[in-house]
Design a protein around this motif. Structure first.
Motif, PDB file in Angstrom:
ATOM      1  N   GLY A  58       0.856  -1.190   0.000  1.00  0.00           N
ATOM      2  CA  GLY A  58       0.000   0.000   0.000  1.00  0.00           C
ATOM      3  C   GLY A  58       0.893   1.240   0.000  1.00  0.00           C
ATOM      4  N   PHE A  59       0.282   2.394   0.256  1.00  0.00           N
ATOM      5  CA  PHE A  59       1.089   3.625   0.243  1.00  0.00           C
ATOM      6  C   PHE A  59       2.189   3.585   1.311  1.00  0.00           C
ATOM      7  CE2 PHE A  59      -2.185   5.141  -2.537  1.00  0.00           C
ATOM      8  CZ  PHE A  59      -1.546   6.088  -3.319  1.00  0.00           C
ATOM      9  N   GLY A  60       1.881   2.994   2.474  1.00  0.00           N
ATOM     10  CA  GLY A  60       2.897   2.891   3.525  1.00  0.00           C
ATOM     11  C   GLY A  60       4.078   2.056   3.051  1.00  0.00           C
ATOM     12  N   GLY A  61       3.790   0.915   2.439  1.00  0.00           N
ATOM     13  CA  GLY A  61       4.842   0.013   1.987  1.00  0.00           C
ATOM     14  C   GLY A  61       5.631   0.582   0.819  1.00  0.00           C
ATOM     15  N   VAL A  62       4.937   1.214  -0.120  1.00  0.00           N
ATOM     16  CA  VAL A  62       5.651   1.796  -1.264  1.00  0.00           C
ATOM     17  C   VAL A  62       6.616   2.882  -0.763  1.00  0.00           C
ATOM     18  CG1 VAL A  62       5.366   3.231  -3.330  1.00  0.00           C
ATOM     19  CG2 VAL A  62       3.889   1.241  -2.982  1.00  0.00           C
ATOM     20  N   ALA A  63       6.137   3.734   0.143  1.00  0.00           N
ATOM     21  CA  ALA A  63       7.016   4.798   0.664  1.00  0.00           C
ATOM     22  C   ALA A  63       8.215   4.193   1.387  1.00  0.00           C
ATOM     23  CB  ALA A  63       6.223   5.717   1.605  1.00  0.00           C
ATOM     24  N   ALA A  64       7.982   3.152   2.186  1.00  0.00           N
ATOM     25  CA  ALA A  64       9.075   2.523   2.929  1.00  0.00           C
ATOM     26  C   ALA A  64      10.098   1.905   1.971  1.00  0.00           C
ATOM     27  CB  ALA A  64       8.511   1.456   3.868  1.00  0.00           C
ATOM     28  N   ALA A  65       9.604   1.244   0.942  1.00  0.00           N
ATOM     29  CA  ALA A  65      10.508   0.585  -0.007  1.00  0.00           C
ATOM     30  C   ALA A  65      11.353   1.614  -0.756  1.00  0.00           C
ATOM     31  CB  ALA A  65       9.688  -0.264  -0.990  1.00  0.00           C
ATOM     32  N   VAL A  66      10.709   2.689  -1.200  1.00  0.00           N
ATOM     33  CA  VAL A  66      11.457   3.741  -1.917  1.00  0.00           C
ATOM     34  C   VAL A  66      12.505   4.350  -0.990  1.00  0.00           C
ATOM     35  CG1 VAL A  66      11.258   6.040  -2.957  1.00  0.00           C
ATOM     36  CG2 VAL A  66       9.584   4.282  -3.522  1.00  0.00           C
ATOM     37  N   ALA A  67      12.099   4.634   0.247  1.00  0.00           N
ATOM     38  CA  ALA A  67      13.017   5.284   1.191  1.00  0.00           C
ATOM     39  C   ALA A  67      14.231   4.394   1.469  1.00  0.00           C
ATOM     40  CB  ALA A  67      12.279   5.607   2.495  1.00  0.00           C
ATOM     41  N   GLY A  99       5.993   1.557 -11.396  1.00  0.00           N
ATOM     42  CA  GLY A  99       7.088   2.157 -12.165  1.00  0.00           C
ATOM     43  C   GLY A  99       8.097   2.822 -11.245  1.00  0.00           C
ATOM     44  N   LEU A 100       7.599   3.507 -10.234  1.00  0.00           N
ATOM     45  CA  LEU A 100       8.495   4.182  -9.277  1.00  0.00           C
ATOM     46  C   LEU A 100       9.392   3.154  -8.582  1.00  0.00           C
ATOM     47  CD1 LEU A 100       9.353   6.671  -7.538  1.00  0.00           C
ATOM     48  CD2 LEU A 100       7.465   6.089  -6.004  1.00  0.00           C
ATOM     49  N   LEU A 101       8.802   2.081  -8.081  1.00  0.00           N
ATOM     50  CA  LEU A 101       9.596   1.070  -7.377  1.00  0.00           C
ATOM     51  C   LEU A 101      10.643   0.441  -8.298  1.00  0.00           C
ATOM     52  CD1 LEU A 101       7.237  -0.917  -4.978  1.00  0.00           C
ATOM     53  CD2 LEU A 101       8.589   1.107  -4.556  1.00  0.00           C
ATOM     54  N   LEU A 102      10.254   0.183  -9.533  1.00  0.00           N
ATOM     55  CA  LEU A 102      11.214  -0.433 -10.466  1.00  0.00           C
ATOM     56  C   LEU A 102      12.360   0.533 -10.752  1.00  0.00           C
ATOM     57  CD1 LEU A 102       8.773  -2.284 -12.916  1.00  0.00           C
ATOM     58  CD2 LEU A 102      10.044  -3.219 -10.968  1.00  0.00           C
ATOM     59  N   ARG A 103      12.031   1.818 -10.916  1.00  0.00           N
ATOM     60  CA  ARG A 103      13.103   2.809 -11.152  1.00  0.00           C
ATOM     61  C   ARG A 103      14.059   2.884  -9.971  1.00  0.00           C
ATOM     62  NH1 ARG A 103       8.793   5.638 -13.112  1.00  0.00           N
ATOM     63  NH2 ARG A 103       8.623   7.079 -11.365  1.00  0.00           N
ATOM     64  N   GLU A 104      13.532   2.666  -8.766  1.00  0.00           N
ATOM     65  CA  GLU A 104      14.371   2.750  -7.560  1.00  0.00           C
ATOM     66  C   GLU A 104      15.118   1.443  -7.294  1.00  0.00           C
ATOM     67  OE1 GLU A 104      14.941   5.457  -5.943  1.00  0.00           O
ATOM     68  OE2 GLU A 104      13.405   6.713  -6.874  1.00  0.00           O
TER      69      GLU A 104
END
Ligand SMILES: Cc1cc2nc3c(=O)[nH]c(=O)nc-3n(C[C@H](O)[C@H](O)[C@H](O)COP(=O)(O)OP(=O)(O)OC[C@H]3O[C@@H](n4cnc5c(N)ncnc54)[C@H](O)[C@@H]3O)c2cc1C
Length: 420
Positions: free
Chosen positions: A25-34, A139-144
């Motif tokens: 979710g948004f929490g997990g996506v933010a954590a993964a990117v960070a 896409g964001l996660l893959l770029r990161e």
């Protein structure tokens, strides 16, 4: 209730990472990117086959405010970035031009005054498209450089020496393990905390039935909210009874008409009732036709609050404008203009498990605060802090010994505002 014995088995450790983020979710996506931006190897485990959690599969497509309702932005960093990512391919409703479009340097006082009024009248929020947002988050996660494992339900943990060393995953047709240096529980329901020795609390007031869906009416697609936009109001009495009962005797009993959201049988019952309510709502406008169509319904149950970590600190709704030395972010009150909260680091973890953090709607807050902290922008704030902290302890550190000022400096360098 009778029991049977499930034979023990050894699991292949199929993957390894520095930081495992459970839930996309948004929490997990933010954590993964960070965590990825800290240079760590990150795996995100998501049991469904799309990212965004309730914010996409749950058709909750309103990115609530990142401002205080008095014209001032308070949540920055990934809270703002994910808002922008959510509309990468277009904004469904309420494009926040008064926030996005800068005034020219030589703007007059009248123009500045008008801008402030516009920002007060329209808080920094918007509505995005669920499928486009899910694709953009991916896409964001893959770029990161984050590895995404879809169809991967976390179903257990292995702990040693007060740390989680491995996560057990129920994948497609097989169960396997992942070794991880640190773990972020972003499952929304604190599933990982529940599997580990971390202390948890339940939302004993329970959830009410909801069933948001997308309707095509007279050539326009629009969001319809069965169950209302409002959340569980205090003292709520359901019009019709029929509480959903849980088959799990270890879960708390709830008031009539409410459900907890942590039991398979109960969630199935709630889902079936939500489908029926959605259908009745749709049919009230007529049968399917060229101008009247139900274009999208939820593919995950709409639950607001279920279980959370009982962390080192539990933030309360009365603590608005309170200074916390260990603040790792700021967030507003989506329900009313004015209040701003600093997020104490201690709301994200418990010393019982030295490398486990929470992000999103399962952080440590009191029941009244839960309704404020569970929304999308706050999930992004908590995710960014949790991901950064996970990156700091994944090499064997314990959260109780984490260098909080180094964490804060890192967050500030990423644009996060920590104090009012
Ligand atoms: C009816 C309703 C209306 C709402 N309205 C709004 C609104 O207008 N605006 C707003 O900002 N917020 C709203 N909210 C709240 C908001 O949508 C959620 O609280 C927020 O999106 C939660 O984000 P999260 O990342 O913490 O958790 P979730 O979105 O729940 O994401 C958790 C993810 O983890 C996955 N997962 C769960 N368990 C496991 C497991 N064991 N293994 C692997 N993956 C797992 C799930 O599939 C999911 O993708 C609403 C909620 C509801 C129910």
């Amino acid at each position: 209730m009778s029991t049977i014995f499930e034979p023990g088995r050894s699991l292949e450790v199929r993957y390894g990472c520095d930081v495992a983020v459970c839930g996309g979710g948004f929490g997990g996506v933010a954590a993964a990117v960070a965590a990825a931006r800290s240079g760590k190897k990150v795996i995100l485990l998501e049991k469904q086959f799309m990212l965004g959690g309730l914010g996409t599969a749950g058709i909750v497509t309103i990115y609530l405010p990142i401002c205080d309702g008095r014209g001032r932005q308070v949540s920055f960093g990934l809270a703002e970035e994910l808002l922008r990512v959510s509309i990468e391919h277009g904004c469904e409703k309420e494009y926040p031009s008064e926030w996005f479009d800068e005034l020219p340097d030589d703007a007059s006082d009248d123009e500045k005054e008008a801008r402030l009024r516009a920002r007060i009248n329209h808080r920094y929020r918007l509505r995005y498209s669920a499928p486009l947002c899910a694709i953009s988050l991916e896409g964001l996660l893959l770029r990161e450089g984050v590895t995404i494992l879809y169809g991967s339900a976390v179903c257990g943990v292995h702990e040693e020496g007060g740390r989680i060393t491995h996560i057990m995953v129920e994948g497609k047709g097989e169960r396997f393990a992942i070794s991880a240096g640190a773990v972020v529980d972003a499952t929304g329901d604190a599933d990982v905390c529940g599997f580990s020795s971390a202390p948890v609390e339940y939302f004993k007031q329970g959830n009410v039935l909801a069933g948001w869906y997308y309707l095509l009416a007279d050539g326009k697609v629009d969001l319809r909210m069965v169950g209302g936009a409002a959340d569980v109001p205090a003292g709520f009495k359901p019009a019709s009874g029929g509480s959903s009962s849980s088959s799990n005797p270890r879960l708390p009993n709830l008031p009539e008409g409410r459900f907890l959201g942590l039991d398979t049988g109960e969630l199935s019952d709630v889902t079936i009732r939500s489908h029926a309510a959605t259908l009745a709502h749709f049919l009230a406008g007529g049968k399917l036709s060229d101008t009247h169509a139900l274009t999208m319904m939820t593919s995950t149950p709409q639950v607001r609050m279920t279980r959370r970590i009982a962390g080192e600190y539990t933030l309360d709704i009365a603590e608005e404008h309170k200074y916390f030395e260990d603040s790792v972010g700021l967030f507003p009150n989506w329900r009313k203009a004015g209040p701003v909260y600093e997020l104490p680091f201690g709301t994200l973890w418990s010393r019982r498990v030295g490398n486990l953090l929470t992000a999103g709607r399962c952080i440590s807050v009191t029941d009244p605060m839960w309704d404020i902290s569970r929304v999308i922008p706050v999930c992004s704030v908590t995710g960014e802090a949790a991901g950064c902290a996970a990156a700091m302890v994944c090499d064997g550190g314990h959260l109780a010994e984490a260098d909080v000022s180094a964490l804060q400096s890192e967050l500030v360098s990423r644009g996060v505002l920590l104090h009012e």
